[in-house]
Motif scaffolding. Structure first.
Motif, PDB file in Angstrom:
ATOM      1  N   VAL A 179      50.145 -57.085   3.861  1.00  0.00           N
ATOM      2  CA  VAL A 179      50.117 -56.033   4.891  1.00  0.00           C
ATOM      3  C   VAL A 179      50.197 -54.658   4.238  1.00  0.00           C
ATOM      4  O   VAL A 179      49.467 -53.736   4.610  1.00  0.00           O
ATOM      5  CB  VAL A 179      51.251 -56.240   5.917  1.00  0.00           C
ATOM      6  N   CYS A 180      51.054 -54.521   3.246  1.00  0.00           N
ATOM      7  CA  CYS A 180      51.189 -53.245   2.537  1.00  0.00           C
ATOM      8  C   CYS A 180      49.912 -52.894   1.786  1.00  0.00           C
ATOM      9  O   CYS A 180      49.517 -51.731   1.732  1.00  0.00           O
ATOM     10  CB  CYS A 180      52.371 -53.300   1.571  1.00  0.00           C
ATOM     11  N   TYR A 181      49.251 -53.888   1.210  1.00  0.00           N
ATOM     12  CA  TYR A 181      47.991 -53.680   0.512  1.00  0.00           C
ATOM     13  C   TYR A 181      46.902 -53.236   1.486  1.00  0.00           C
ATOM     14  O   TYR A 181      46.130 -52.326   1.203  1.00  0.00           O
ATOM     15  CB  TYR A 181      47.577 -54.971  -0.207  1.00  0.00           C
ATOM     16  N   MET A 217      62.186 -52.418   4.993  1.00  0.00           N
ATOM     17  CA  MET A 217      61.425 -51.221   5.336  1.00  0.00           C
ATOM     18  C   MET A 217      61.156 -50.387   4.080  1.00  0.00           C
ATOM     19  O   MET A 217      60.026 -49.932   3.860  1.00  0.00           O
ATOM     20  CB  MET A 217      62.173 -50.399   6.385  1.00  0.00           C
ATOM     21  N   VAL A 218      62.174 -50.210   3.259  1.00  0.00           N
ATOM     22  CA  VAL A 218      62.006 -49.465   2.003  1.00  0.00           C
ATOM     23  C   VAL A 218      61.074 -50.234   1.067  1.00  0.00           C
ATOM     24  O   VAL A 218      60.192 -49.643   0.422  1.00  0.00           O
ATOM     25  CB  VAL A 218      63.376 -49.185   1.344  1.00  0.00           C
ATOM     26  N   ALA A 219      61.253 -51.556   0.994  1.00  0.00           N
ATOM     27  CA  ALA A 219      60.381 -52.373   0.141  1.00  0.00           C
ATOM     28  C   ALA A 219      58.930 -52.262   0.601  1.00  0.00           C
ATOM     29  O   ALA A 219      58.020 -52.136  -0.236  1.00  0.00           O
ATOM     30  CB  ALA A 219      60.835 -53.833   0.158  1.00  0.00           C
ATOM     31  N   GLY A 220      58.686 -52.296   1.904  1.00  0.00           N
ATOM     32  CA  GLY A 220      57.328 -52.157   2.424  1.00  0.00           C
ATOM     33  C   GLY A 220      56.712 -50.816   2.059  1.00  0.00           C
ATOM     34  O   GLY A 220      55.527 -50.740   1.718  1.00  0.00           O
ATOM     35  N   ALA A 221      57.516 -49.760   2.110  1.00  0.00           N
ATOM     36  CA  ALA A 221      57.010 -48.440   1.721  1.00  0.00           C
ATOM     37  C   ALA A 221      56.675 -48.408   0.225  1.00  0.00           C
ATOM     38  O   ALA A 221      55.648 -47.852  -0.182  1.00  0.00           O
ATOM     39  CB  ALA A 221      58.029 -47.363   2.073  1.00  0.00           C
ATOM     40  N   ILE A 222      57.520 -49.015  -0.593  1.00  0.00           N
ATOM     41  CA  ILE A 222      57.266 -49.043  -2.044  1.00  0.00           C
ATOM     42  C   ILE A 222      56.008 -49.848  -2.344  1.00  0.00           C
ATOM     43  O   ILE A 222      55.144 -49.402  -3.111  1.00  0.00           O
ATOM     44  CB  ILE A 222      58.486 -49.608  -2.799  1.00  0.00           C
ATOM     45  N   TYR A 223      55.897 -51.027  -1.752  1.00  0.00           N
ATOM     46  CA  TYR A 223      54.690 -51.833  -1.956  1.00  0.00           C
ATOM     47  C   TYR A 223      53.455 -51.091  -1.456  1.00  0.00           C
ATOM     48  O   TYR A 223      52.404 -51.110  -2.095  1.00  0.00           O
ATOM     49  CB  TYR A 223      54.789 -53.173  -1.231  1.00  0.00           C
ATOM     50  N   GLY A 224      53.563 -50.437  -0.304  1.00  0.00           N
ATOM     51  CA  GLY A 224      52.433 -49.705   0.244  1.00  0.00           C
ATOM     52  C   GLY A 224      51.967 -48.579  -0.651  1.00  0.00           C
ATOM     53  O   GLY A 224      50.766 -48.389  -0.861  1.00  0.00           O
TER      54      GLY A 224
END
Length: 190
Positions: free
Chosen positions: A57-59, A95-102
């Protein structure tokens, strides 16, 4: 800094596409199902497969959609199968991990080094620092007492998580699945 702002703005505009909501909804359901498929290696180490979906999803949609997806999925998983009391700090972590991956993956080609770097940053910031801090608050144990075991676990899981997303991401990219999921809306979709 301007590139980062553009990245977040572009990801925020992904929410305007109905296809984004439909794809993230389907991937959310897949992540919940995959969340039940974990391999336990000892008492502390578990290999989970729902992280692959979160990173996909982040990709596809970037840091804003990835962060919201991570938080919403954490709450959804808690509602489906609550374990203990709800603690909002543990929702902040995905949420923070998703932002970092994104930030690391959005609009960039899949490469092993990029994935390993993103996994390391998430392991240190989200899992080791934030997770240990929230556990110390929740259970009243010292941060420094919890950190060594959590650091050990994350160092072991770092290459495993990196390899899981790299291999799956490469297959999905080569097969054209990412392109299909990201395809802009046609005149029939409007």
């Amino acid at each position: 800094m301007r590139k980062l702002a553009t990245l977040f703005t572009s990801s925020f505009h992904e929410f305007k596409q109905p296809k984004t909501l439909a794809v993230t909804g389907m991937l959310g359901a897949l992540a919940v199902i995959l969340g039940y498929l974990t391999i336990a290696v000892g008492d502390y180490i578990k290999i989970g497969f729902s992280t692959i979906v979160n990173q996909a999803v982040c990709y596809l949609f970037g840091p804003v959609v990835g962060g919201v997806f991570g938080g919403a999925l954490d709450i959804l998983k808690y509602l489906i199968k609550p374990t203990g009391g709800y603690f909002p700090g543990f929702t902040l972590i995905p949420m923070v991990a998703g932002a970092i991956y994104g930030v690391s993956y959005y609009k960039k080609p899949i490469s092993l080094w990029r994935i390993m770097a993103a996994e390391l940053v998430v392991a240190v910031i989200c899992n080791m620092l934030m997770g240990t801090y929230f556990l110390s608050i929740l259970y009243g144990k010292g941060f420094w007492a919890l950190l060594p075991m959590r650091a050990f676990k994350n160092i072991i899981m770092w290459p495993i998580h990196s390899f899981l997303f790299y291999s799956t991401g490469k297959v999905l990219e080569t097969s054209g699945m990412f392109r299909i999921l990201k395809m802009p809306p046609t005149s029939l979709d409007k």
